[in-house]
Design an enzyme around this catalytic site. Structure first.
Site, PDB file in Angstrom:
ATOM      1  N   HIS A  90       1.013  -1.215   0.008  1.00  0.00           N
ATOM      2  CA  HIS A  90       0.046   0.081  -0.033  1.00  0.00           C
ATOM      3  C   HIS A  90       0.966   1.339  -0.038  1.00  0.00           C
ATOM      4  CE1 HIS A  90      -3.651   2.311   1.246  1.00  0.00           C
ATOM      5  NE2 HIS A  90      -2.953   2.866   1.729  1.00  0.00           N
ATOM      6  N   GLU A  91       1.935   1.485   0.752  1.00  0.00           N
ATOM      7  CA  GLU A  91       2.711   2.682   0.998  1.00  0.00           C
ATOM      8  C   GLU A  91       3.514   2.647  -0.134  1.00  0.00           C
ATOM      9  OE1 GLU A  91       1.777   4.629   3.056  1.00  0.00           O
ATOM     10  OE2 GLU A  91       0.699   3.370   4.594  1.00  0.00           O
TER      11      GLU A  91
ATOM     12  N   HIS B 207       1.712   4.787  -2.737  1.00  0.00           N
ATOM     13  CA  HIS B 207       2.162   6.240  -2.466  1.00  0.00           C
ATOM     14  C   HIS B 207       3.374   6.360  -2.925  1.00  0.00           C
ATOM     15  CE1 HIS B 207      -1.705   7.175  -0.171  1.00  0.00           C
ATOM     16  NE2 HIS B 207      -1.467   6.179   0.558  1.00  0.00           N
TER      17      HIS B 207
ATOM     18  N   GLU C 238      -4.395   8.167  -2.444  1.00  0.00           N
ATOM     19  CA  GLU C 238      -5.156   6.791  -1.929  1.00  0.00           C
ATOM     20  C   GLU C 238      -5.345   5.984  -3.163  1.00  0.00           C
ATOM     21  OE1 GLU C 238      -4.597   6.493   0.960  1.00  0.00           O
ATOM     22  OE2 GLU C 238      -5.619   4.703   1.342  1.00  0.00           O
TER      23      GLU C 238
END
Lengths: 494, 494
Positions: B262-263, B266, B292
Site C-alpha cells: 500500500h505505502e 503512495h 490514495e
C-alpha cells in the site's frame, strides 16, 4: 526593565528551534538518508542556514545587543548577553553569499567523500575540497580583518574562544619533546607482554546490546536520546534528544564499545546542560575542547582505567560469553595497548596527539596560504613517517581522507581533541583530589561521585564562564598539560 | 517577461525546502524520536510552520499572484499559477495565531495519543482532543466564510479540491444501499470455504526482508527512499527521499506485507512526480484521494488480484519456507477473506467503506457543531453495530481512538480513502481496457504495462490538471463509483 534583553532571548530561542531542525535533518543525513536524497537535503539545509544567518545578523539584533548593555541585568544575564554578542559577532562579519556557498560546498564535498573515501579517490575528492579550502580561506581572511587575529586563529576562535596558534605551538612543542621517547618506552615495555586476543565474530546485534547496557551504566538518558550507526561516529541532535552514533566491526567489539562510551561522554554533557536557559547560547556547551574533555574523560580517564575495566568485564562476558581474552590482567592490557596506526579515531591515547599535531600543522599552513590542498598527501606522508614511523603513501583512504572534518571546512577543530585530552586528565585528577575514594567507588560500579562532580563543576554551567574561569573554578588552575603527561606516565609506565 | 511568476517560483521553492525539513523531522518524530524529545520538537516544528505561513501569506505574494495573471505564461505555467493561488488562498484566510495554536495542539494531542491509545485512556485523550476540535471548528468557520462553502466542505477542500459533502452523501448513500447485502452474500459464500491458516511466528527480520523484496518488485527506488517502522504506517518524506513505514505482527505477516505494498503505491506516485517543476505546487500530488487511489491500486487492485498473488507466492515461500497455507487456492482465499473487524487499516476492501462512512458522518457532525467530542464513543458504538454488527463499547483503543487522523485535526481526510478505492477501481479497469493482456502480463511478473500507464496518465502530471480532468483524460469519465461495485462483485461473487 530588561526589554532589549528579553527580545534578544526571543530571537535566540527562535534560532535554537531552527537549529534543532538542522541538527535532526543533519543526523538523518548521516544515519538514514539514501544517497539520492542528498541534493534536495543540501538545498533544504542551506535554505535554513541562510535564514538563520539572516535572523542572527539583522541590524536590529546589533542594536538590541547595544541597548541591552545599558539594562540592569543579573550576572547570569550579563554572561548570557556576552555569549549572544559573541555569536552575533562571529556571524555578522560573514556575507550571506559566503555562508551559503560554504554550506553548499561543504555538504557537497562531505557527501561525495563517503564514496570517494571508499574508493581511495583523492583526485575526485581534491576537486570538491579545493573549493572548500578556497571558501574557508575567504572566511579566515574576513574574520582576521574583523578581529585582528591571524587567519588561522580567527577560525580556531569559532571552536575554542581565546585559544591561539601561539599558545598551541607552545603546548604542542612540549608534547613533541616528551612524546616520542615516552611512546618508545611504552612500546618497549609492552613488547614483552603476551596478549590473548578476543575471538570474533561479535554480531552487530550483540555489540549494540552491550553498548546500550554500558550507556545505561554511564547514565545516558534514553528518554532523551538514542544510539544509531553512521560511517563516522558523532554526537548530534539537541539536549532534549541527543543522537549518538557508532560503527561496528564484527571482528573487534572494543572499537565500537569505546566509541559508544566516548560519545556517551558528549551526550551526558548535552543532556545535563542548564535547562533554565534552554534555547539561549549560554545554555550551550562551553567550547569544543571542553566538549571533547567530557568524551575523553569517559573514554580515556574513566573507561580505560583499571577500576572501571573490572566493572566492564562482566558486561562483556554477559554478551559474548567467557573468553580467555577477557580474563584478569589480559583484559586490562588489551585496553592499554599502545600501537601507532593510520587511523586517528582508532588511535590509543599516547599516539593520538601525534595525529592531531600533524593535522594542526597542515591545516594551519593551508589556511595561512603556505601550502595548497594538492600538497597535503605528500606532507601527510612525511609527517606520519616522522611522528609515528608509518608509511601512508598512496593510501589516501587511511591517510588524509580519513576524517570528515575538513570536508565541510571545519578548520581549527582538530587541536581541540588534544586540548580535550589534556582538560580531561586535569579534571579527572581534580575529582580524585576532591574524592580520595573515587577509584574505589568506581571499582564497585558506583559512578555517582564522578557524575555529580562533573554536573556541578562543568555540565550545569553551560557557557556561563569563559573556559579559563570554568577550568580554574573546577581544578584550581587553567589548562596545565602536565596532568596529561602524568596520566600517561602513570597508566603506561608505572 | 514573466517576472512576477519567476519570483513566485522562488518563493514556493523556498517554502518547499522548509517543507522538506518539516517532512523529515516529522518522519523522525514517528519513527525514531524518544518520548522526551517531544516538547522541543513540537516547538521547533511550530516555529517552522509559523515561518512558512508568514512567507506564504505575505501580502507581496498576493500582489505577485495578481501581476502574474497578466504575464504571458504557457499553459503549464498557468496551471502552476493556479496551484500557487490555491495554496495561498487556503493559507491567507487563517490568522497566524490559529495556525500556531493548531500546530501545537495537534502535535501535543498526537504525541500523547500514542500512550493513551495503549492505555485505552479515552478521558485523557478527550482533554487534548477537545482543544483540537475547538481549533478545527474555528478554522472551518473562517474557511467557510472566506469560501462560501459549508464548514465541513471548507475543510474537505484542503484534501480534495472540489469535493463536497453533498457529492459524498450521494456516493455514500449508494454504497449504503448495496454494501450491506453484498457483504452478507460474500460472508455467506465464504462461510463454506475451509481455510488453512499460515503458522507463525514470522520474525520481524524476515518480514522486513520480504517487504524489501516486494518493494523492489514494485519498482520502489531505494536510492530515493527507505522502509521503517512506526505505530501508524504512513508514507512521508519528499519525492527525492520517500519514507514509508509499516508495523510488524509476528503472528501475521500479511498485514505488514500488504501495508508495505500500500505505502509503496503512495511512494511510487511521489517518486515519479514531475521533476521539471520540483519545488512548485504543480509538482505535487493532485489530491489526497488520488494519492490514495495509487496506494489502493497497488494493494487492492493489483496485489490482491489472483495474477499477482501467484507472483507473490514464491516470494513468501522464499522467506518463510513452504506451508500448506501458501498453496494453490488457499493462498488466494486468505487474501480475499472478508471479515468485518474493529480496525480500519486491517479491514478488507468490502467492509472498509463502512469504516469510512462512519468516520465521515461523525466528523461532519462534529465540525458542523451537531455533536461534541465527548459524544463520539456512543455514536461510534451505535454505527459500528449498525454497519458491521460489532460491539465496541468500552474498547476505545480499537474504537474511536484507533486512528491518528483526528489527533492533529485532519478532519475531511477520511472520505478520501473510499474515494481513493473508487478511483483505483476505475483506473485499473481503464488500464485493462487499454491493455487486454494486462492480467496475463502481471501473472508473468511483468508489471511494466501497469507502471508505464500510471506514470503517463497519473504520476507525471502532478497537479497540472484538476481531479475531474485528470480522471477523465485517464479513463474517459469522471468519478464513477460503479467501477468499485463491479470490482467487488467480480472478485468476491463471480
Amino acid at each position: 526593565m530588561s526589554n532589549a534583553y528579553q527580545r534578544l532571548c526571543e530571537t535566540f530561542t527562535r534560532l535554537a528551534r531552527f537549529s534543532h531542525l538542522d541538527a535532526i535533518a543533519g543526523w538523518d543525513m548521516q544515519t538514514c538518508m539514501p544517497s539520492g536524497g542528498s541534493a534536495a537535503r543540501t538545498e533544504a539545509l542551506t535554505e535554513l542556514r541562510i535564514l538563520s544567518h539572516q535572523i542572527l545578523t539583522d541590524p536590529h539584533v546589533g542594536e538590541l545587543l547595544q541597548q541591552a548593555q545599558q539594562e540592569p541585568l543579573s550576572d547570569e544575564q550579563h554572561a548570557s548577553l556576552r555569549e549572544m554578542a559573541r555569536r552575533y559577532g562571529h556571524a555578522v562579519v560573514l556575507p550571506e553569499s559566503l555562508v551559503s556557498a560554504q554550506a553548499l560546498a561543504g555538504m557537497h564535498c562531505e557527501h561525495a567523500w563517503r564514496e570517494q573515501r571508499r574508493n581511495n579517490d583523492w583526485q575526485g575528492f581534491l576537486k570538491n575540497f579545493t573549493e572548500v579550502v578556497r571558501l574557508s580561506r575567504e572566511e579566515a581572511q574576513i574574520r582576521a580583518q574583523a578581529s585582528g587575529l591571524s587567519r588561522y586563529d580567527a577560525l580556531l576562535d569559532r571552536y575554542e574562544p581565546g585559544m591561539t596558534a601561539a599558545r598551541l605551538d607552545a603546548i604542542f612543542a612540549q608534547v613533541k619533546q616528551w612524546l616520542p621517547s615516552l611512546l618508545q618506552q611504552i612500546i618497549e615495555k609492552q613488547r614483552s607482554q603476551t596478549l590473548t586476543e578476543s575471538q570474533g565474530p561479535f554480531s552487530v546485534e550483540q555489540q549494540r546490546a552491550l553498548g546500550v547496557d554500558v550507556m545505561g551504566l554511564l547514565g545516558f538518558d534514553f528518554n532523551h536520546g538514542r544510539l544509531d550507526v553512521s560511517a563516522h561516529p558523532f554526537c548530534g541532535g539537541v539536549p532534549d534528544d541527543v543522537r549518538i552514533t557508532t560503527r561496528y566491526n564484527e571482528q573487534d567489539f572494543l572499537g565500537a564499545l569505546l566509541g559508544i562510551i566516548h560519545e556517551t561522554g558528549h551526550a551526558r554533557y548535552e543532556q545535563n546542560l542548564p535547562r533554565q536557559w534552554a534555547g539561549l547560547p549560554i545554555a550551550e556547551a562551553r567550547s569544543t575542547a571542553i566538549h571533547e574533555s567530557q568524551s575523553l574523560l569517559f573514554e580515556m580517564q574513566l573507561a580505560r582505567g583499571t577500576p572501571f575495566l573490572n566493572v566492564l568485564r562482566p558486561y562483556v562476558q554477559k554478551h559474548f560469553g567467557d573468553q580467555n581474552a577477557f580474563h584478569g590482567e589480559n583484559f586490562i592490557r588489551i585496553n592499554h595497548r599502545v600501537q601507532p596506526g593510520f587511523i586517528r579515531i582508532d588511535a590509543d591515547e599516547v599516539s593520538y596527539p601525534a595525529h592531531v599535531i600533524l593535522r594542526y600543522e597542515i591545516e594551519r599552513a593551508l589556511i595561512e596560504g603556505e601550502i595548497e590542498a594538492g600538497d597535503i598527501p605528500e606532507i601527510w606522508n612525511k609527517k606520519m613517517m616522522d611522528y609515528l614511523g608509518l608509511d601512508t603513501r598512496g593510501n589516501y583512504r587511511d591517510g588524509c581522507m580519513q576524517d570528515i572534518h575538513w570536508t565541510d571546512g571545519a578548520f581549527g577543530y582538530f587541536p581541540t581533541y588534544t586540548l580535550g585530552a589534556m582538560y580531561a586528565a586535569q579534571l579527572f585528577a581534580a575529582v580524585r583530589r576532591c574524592h580520595p575514594s573515587l577509584d574505589e567507588n568506581i571499582a564497585h560500579g558506583d559512578l555517582s561521585l564522578l557524575f555529580t562532580w562533573l554536573r556541578e563543576n562543568i555540565w550545569q554551567h553551560g557557557s556561563r564562564f569563559d573556559t579559563d574561569t570554568l577550568i580554574r573554578n573546577a581544578t584550581g588552575e587553567t589548562l596545565n598539560p602536565e596532568w596529561f603527561r602524568r596520566h600517561i606516565e602513570q597508566r603506561y609506565l608505572s
